[in-house]
Design a protein around this motif. Structure first.
Motif, PDB file in Angstrom:
ATOM      1  N   ARG A 188      12.402  89.719   6.482  1.00  0.00           N
ATOM      2  CA  ARG A 188      12.586  90.416   7.759  1.00  0.00           C
ATOM      3  C   ARG A 188      14.018  90.222   8.265  1.00  0.00           C
ATOM      4  NH1 ARG A 188       9.085  92.155  11.825  1.00  0.00           N
ATOM      5  NH2 ARG A 188       7.316  91.284  10.667  1.00  0.00           N
ATOM      6  N   ASP A 189      14.514  89.004   8.156  1.00  0.00           N
ATOM      7  CA  ASP A 189      15.884  88.731   8.612  1.00  0.00           C
ATOM      8  C   ASP A 189      16.901  89.505   7.785  1.00  0.00           C
ATOM      9  OD1 ASP A 189      14.843  87.004  10.483  1.00  0.00           O
ATOM     10  OD2 ASP A 189      15.350  85.181   9.389  1.00  0.00           O
ATOM     11  N   GLN A 190      16.669  89.640   6.477  1.00  0.00           N
ATOM     12  CA  GLN A 190      17.589  90.387   5.619  1.00  0.00           C
ATOM     13  C   GLN A 190      17.620  91.862   6.008  1.00  0.00           C
ATOM     14  OE1 GLN A 190      16.070  89.556   1.722  1.00  0.00           O
ATOM     15  NE2 GLN A 190      16.995  87.517   1.593  1.00  0.00           N
ATOM     16  N   LEU A 191      16.449  92.431   6.271  1.00  0.00           N
ATOM     17  CA  LEU A 191      16.382  93.843   6.661  1.00  0.00           C
ATOM     18  C   LEU A 191      17.096  94.074   7.990  1.00  0.00           C
ATOM     19  CD1 LEU A 191      12.676  94.605   5.683  1.00  0.00           C
ATOM     20  CD2 LEU A 191      14.719  95.504   4.566  1.00  0.00           C
ATOM     21  N   ARG A 192      16.785  93.244   8.976  1.00  0.00           N
ATOM     22  CA  ARG A 192      17.404  93.407  10.289  1.00  0.00           C
ATOM     23  C   ARG A 192      18.915  93.181  10.205  1.00  0.00           C
ATOM     24  NH1 ARG A 192      13.900  94.053  14.549  1.00  0.00           N
ATOM     25  NH2 ARG A 192      15.734  93.884  15.898  1.00  0.00           N
ATOM     26  N   ALA A 193      19.333  92.183   9.422  1.00  0.00           N
ATOM     27  CA  ALA A 193      20.766  91.926   9.293  1.00  0.00           C
ATOM     28  C   ALA A 193      21.487  93.138   8.723  1.00  0.00           C
ATOM     29  CB  ALA A 193      20.999  90.700   8.409  1.00  0.00           C
ATOM     30  N   ALA A 194      20.828  93.860   7.819  1.00  0.00           N
ATOM     31  CA  ALA A 194      21.447  95.047   7.228  1.00  0.00           C
ATOM     32  C   ALA A 194      21.569  96.169   8.247  1.00  0.00           C
ATOM     33  CB  ALA A 194      20.639  95.505   6.011  1.00  0.00           C
ATOM     34  N   TRP A 195      20.465  96.557   8.872  1.00  0.00           N
ATOM     35  CA  TRP A 195      20.588  97.729   9.754  1.00  0.00           C
ATOM     36  C   TRP A 195      21.310  97.394  11.050  1.00  0.00           C
ATOM     37  CZ3 TRP A 195      14.794  97.325   9.237  1.00  0.00           C
ATOM     38  CH2 TRP A 195      14.171  96.734  10.342  1.00  0.00           C
ATOM     39  N   GLU A 196      21.375  96.126  11.441  1.00  0.00           N
ATOM     40  CA  GLU A 196      22.148  95.767  12.630  1.00  0.00           C
ATOM     41  C   GLU A 196      23.637  95.640  12.319  1.00  0.00           C
ATOM     42  OE1 GLU A 196      20.358  92.282  14.268  1.00  0.00           O
ATOM     43  OE2 GLU A 196      18.663  93.390  15.126  1.00  0.00           O
ATOM     44  N   ASP A 197      24.016  95.648  11.049  1.00  0.00           N
ATOM     45  CA  ASP A 197      25.407  95.588  10.632  1.00  0.00           C
ATOM     46  C   ASP A 197      25.918  96.995  10.368  1.00  0.00           C
ATOM     47  OD1 ASP A 197      27.911  94.893   9.710  1.00  0.00           O
ATOM     48  OD2 ASP A 197      27.211  94.145   7.777  1.00  0.00           O
ATOM     49  N   ASP A 198      26.214  97.718  11.430  1.00  0.00           N
ATOM     50  CA  ASP A 198      26.785  99.061  11.325  1.00  0.00           C
ATOM     51  C   ASP A 198      25.870 100.014  10.551  1.00  0.00           C
ATOM     52  OD1 ASP A 198      28.790 100.890  11.982  1.00  0.00           O
ATOM     53  OD2 ASP A 198      29.883 100.547  10.127  1.00  0.00           O
ATOM     54  N   LEU A 199      24.559  99.875  10.788  1.00  0.00           N
ATOM     55  CA  LEU A 199      23.571 100.802  10.207  1.00  0.00           C
ATOM     56  C   LEU A 199      23.671 100.836   8.684  1.00  0.00           C
ATOM     57  CD1 LEU A 199      24.114 103.756  12.726  1.00  0.00           C
ATOM     58  CD2 LEU A 199      22.434 101.908  12.907  1.00  0.00           C
ATOM     59  N   ASP A 200      23.638  99.672   8.062  1.00  0.00           N
ATOM     60  CA  ASP A 200      23.829  99.560   6.617  1.00  0.00           C
ATOM     61  C   ASP A 200      22.551  99.941   5.873  1.00  0.00           C
ATOM     62  OD1 ASP A 200      24.602  98.966   4.049  1.00  0.00           O
ATOM     63  OD2 ASP A 200      24.730  96.799   4.348  1.00  0.00           O
ATOM     64  N   ALA A 201      22.314 101.242   5.754  1.00  0.00           N
ATOM     65  CA  ALA A 201      21.123 101.729   5.044  1.00  0.00           C
ATOM     66  C   ALA A 201      21.127 101.322   3.575  1.00  0.00           C
ATOM     67  CB  ALA A 201      21.006 103.243   5.183  1.00  0.00           C
ATOM     68  N   PRO A 202      22.262 101.383   2.848  1.00  0.00           N
ATOM     69  CA  PRO A 202      22.245 100.906   1.456  1.00  0.00           C
ATOM     70  C   PRO A 202      21.823  99.449   1.348  1.00  0.00           C
ATOM     71  CG  PRO A 202      24.221 102.203   1.863  1.00  0.00           C
ATOM     72  CD  PRO A 202      23.562 101.995   3.191  1.00  0.00           C
ATOM     73  N   GLY A 203      22.181  98.625   2.336  1.00  0.00           N
ATOM     74  CA  GLY A 203      21.751  97.238   2.325  1.00  0.00           C
ATOM     75  C   GLY A 203      20.249  97.105   2.467  1.00  0.00           C
ATOM     76  N   VAL A 204      19.642  97.951   3.305  1.00  0.00           N
ATOM     77  CA  VAL A 204      18.182  97.950   3.453  1.00  0.00           C
ATOM     78  C   VAL A 204      17.519  98.366   2.144  1.00  0.00           C
ATOM     79  CG1 VAL A 204      16.240  99.008   4.676  1.00  0.00           C
ATOM     80  CG2 VAL A 204      18.310  98.388   5.940  1.00  0.00           C
ATOM     81  N   LEU A 205      18.047  99.403   1.505  1.00  0.00           N
ATOM     82  CA  LEU A 205      17.493  99.861   0.232  1.00  0.00           C
ATOM     83  C   LEU A 205      17.621  98.785  -0.842  1.00  0.00           C
ATOM     84  CD1 LEU A 205      18.913 103.504   0.257  1.00  0.00           C
ATOM     85  CD2 LEU A 205      16.533 102.830   0.635  1.00  0.00           C
ATOM     86  N   SER A 206      18.709  98.037  -0.812  1.00  0.00           N
ATOM     87  CA  SER A 206      18.895  96.964  -1.780  1.00  0.00           C
ATOM     88  C   SER A 206      17.831  95.884  -1.620  1.00  0.00           C
ATOM     89  CB  SER A 206      20.295  96.356  -1.614  1.00  0.00           C
ATOM     90  OG  SER A 206      20.495  95.290  -2.524  1.00  0.00           O
ATOM     91  N   VAL A 207      17.480  95.562  -0.379  1.00  0.00           N
ATOM     92  CA  VAL A 207      16.409  94.588  -0.141  1.00  0.00           C
ATOM     93  C   VAL A 207      15.092  95.115  -0.711  1.00  0.00           C
ATOM     94  CG1 VAL A 207      15.032  93.407   1.618  1.00  0.00           C
ATOM     95  CG2 VAL A 207      17.508  93.602   1.907  1.00  0.00           C
ATOM     96  N   LEU A 208      14.798  96.389  -0.504  1.00  0.00           N
ATOM     97  CA  LEU A 208      13.552  96.950  -1.018  1.00  0.00           C
ATOM     98  C   LEU A 208      13.503  96.913  -2.543  1.00  0.00           C
ATOM     99  CD1 LEU A 208      12.782 100.003   1.299  1.00  0.00           C
ATOM    100  CD2 LEU A 208      12.070  97.618   1.499  1.00  0.00           C
ATOM    101  N   ARG A 209      14.625  97.143  -3.180  1.00  0.00           N
ATOM    102  CA  ARG A 209      14.635  97.107  -4.650  1.00  0.00           C
ATOM    103  C   ARG A 209      14.373  95.682  -5.161  1.00  0.00           C
ATOM    104  NH1 ARG A 209      18.565 101.499  -3.837  1.00  0.00           N
ATOM    105  NH2 ARG A 209      17.677 103.321  -4.893  1.00  0.00           N
ATOM    106  N   ARG A 210      14.880  94.685  -4.469  1.00  0.00           N
ATOM    107  CA  ARG A 210      14.586  93.309  -4.865  1.00  0.00           C
ATOM    108  C   ARG A 210      13.113  92.987  -4.629  1.00  0.00           C
ATOM    109  NH1 ARG A 210      19.420  92.203  -2.016  1.00  0.00           N
ATOM    110  NH2 ARG A 210      18.258  91.166  -0.356  1.00  0.00           N
ATOM    111  N   VAL A 211      12.594  93.424  -3.503  1.00  0.00           N
ATOM    112  CA  VAL A 211      11.187  93.170  -3.162  1.00  0.00           C
ATOM    113  C   VAL A 211      10.249  93.819  -4.169  1.00  0.00           C
ATOM    114  CG1 VAL A 211       9.387  93.798  -1.479  1.00  0.00           C
ATOM    115  CG2 VAL A 211      11.549  92.784  -0.699  1.00  0.00           C
TER     116      VAL A 211
END
Length: 245
Positions: A188-211
């Motif tokens: 949860r912290d990784q997802l929030r850190a991504a989208w709260e960092d200048d709307l980093d959608a690729p970062g959110v997608l990267s978390v999902l690929r690891r999951v």
């Protein structure tokens, strides 16, 4: 805390005012093309991130020459409705406003998110009517690149996006049949850190690929993670739940 890179200063600034006062998200998209659609998509991500942060958001569209058709195109991409902000580049009113504009466009007097152009490579938005699957693939293909980076929206990118959506939706439908497990705090912290960092959608997608392939996560937790992330991404990842396997 949700922060964006202000296009005027090139420095991080908060997109959420103190005391959770409403924020006006003003999308300025003069043309009906894929870059205009990307402006509305990024504005939609900003609204979603604000709401996930507990901040009420009011979405407006300004400057559109063909606002009705642009809104219809955006709705096909899963962008929620934008109210009419008129033709002006800035919208008066109380509280904070954040403007979402094309990269290189005039920056209004307020915090501004600049969106890089899209090279459509022959992919016409008129094709949405002929291919019902196209809008979701377009949305994912645009999310694969940070909004500061130019996107090449070609047949290969759309094909990859379709394949990913098909795989993820089938997986989410299968995971939903397993006992539910909470979203791990670290994820949860990784997802929030991504989208709260200048709307980093690729970062959110990267978390999902690891999951997706993490052997230590139960399927019930995978389902909850994808459902949670989709509140920001807006990809309808749970759409196939209950469909025949």
């Amino acid at each position: 805390m949700l922060r964006i890179i202000d296009a005027r200063t090139q420095k991080p600034t908060s997109a959420a005012p103190a005391r959770r006062a409403p924020t006006r998200v003003v999308a300025h998209a003069p043309g009906r093309d894929t870059t205009g659609l990307r402006v509305l998509l990024v504005a939609d991500l900003l609204v979603r991130a604000l709401e996930l942060d507990g901040t009420p958001a009011w979405a407006l569209l300004t400057g559109a020459e063909d606002g009705t058709r642009l809104r219809a195109d955006a709705a096909a991409l899963g962008v929620r409705p934008f109210e009419d902000g008129g033709a002006a580049g800035s919208v008066p009113g109380t509280g904070q406003a954040v403007y979402v504009v094309r990269q290189g466009g005039a920056a209004p007097d307020g915090a501004t998110v600049a969106v890089a152009p899209v090279d459509a490579a022959g992919q016409d938005i008129e094709g949405f009517d002929d291919d019902p699957a196209a809008p979701d693939a377009v949305r994912l293909a645009l999310l694969e690149r940070h909004h500061h980076a130019r996107v090449e929206l070609d047949a290969s990118a759309l094909g990859d996006a379709r394949d990913t959506l098909t795989r993820w939706r089938r997986a989410v439908a299968a995971w939903a049949r397993q006992p539910s497990r909470p979203v791990p705090g670290e994820v949860r912290d990784q997802l929030r850190a991504a989208w709260e960092d200048d709307l980093d959608a690729p970062g959110v997608l990267s978390v999902l690929r690891r999951v997706e392939t993490d052997p230590d996560l139960p399927d019930g937790a995978r389902f909850e993670i994808y459902a949670y992330a989709d509140r920001f991404l807006g990809l309808h990842l749970a759409r196939d739940i209950g469909a025949p396997a």
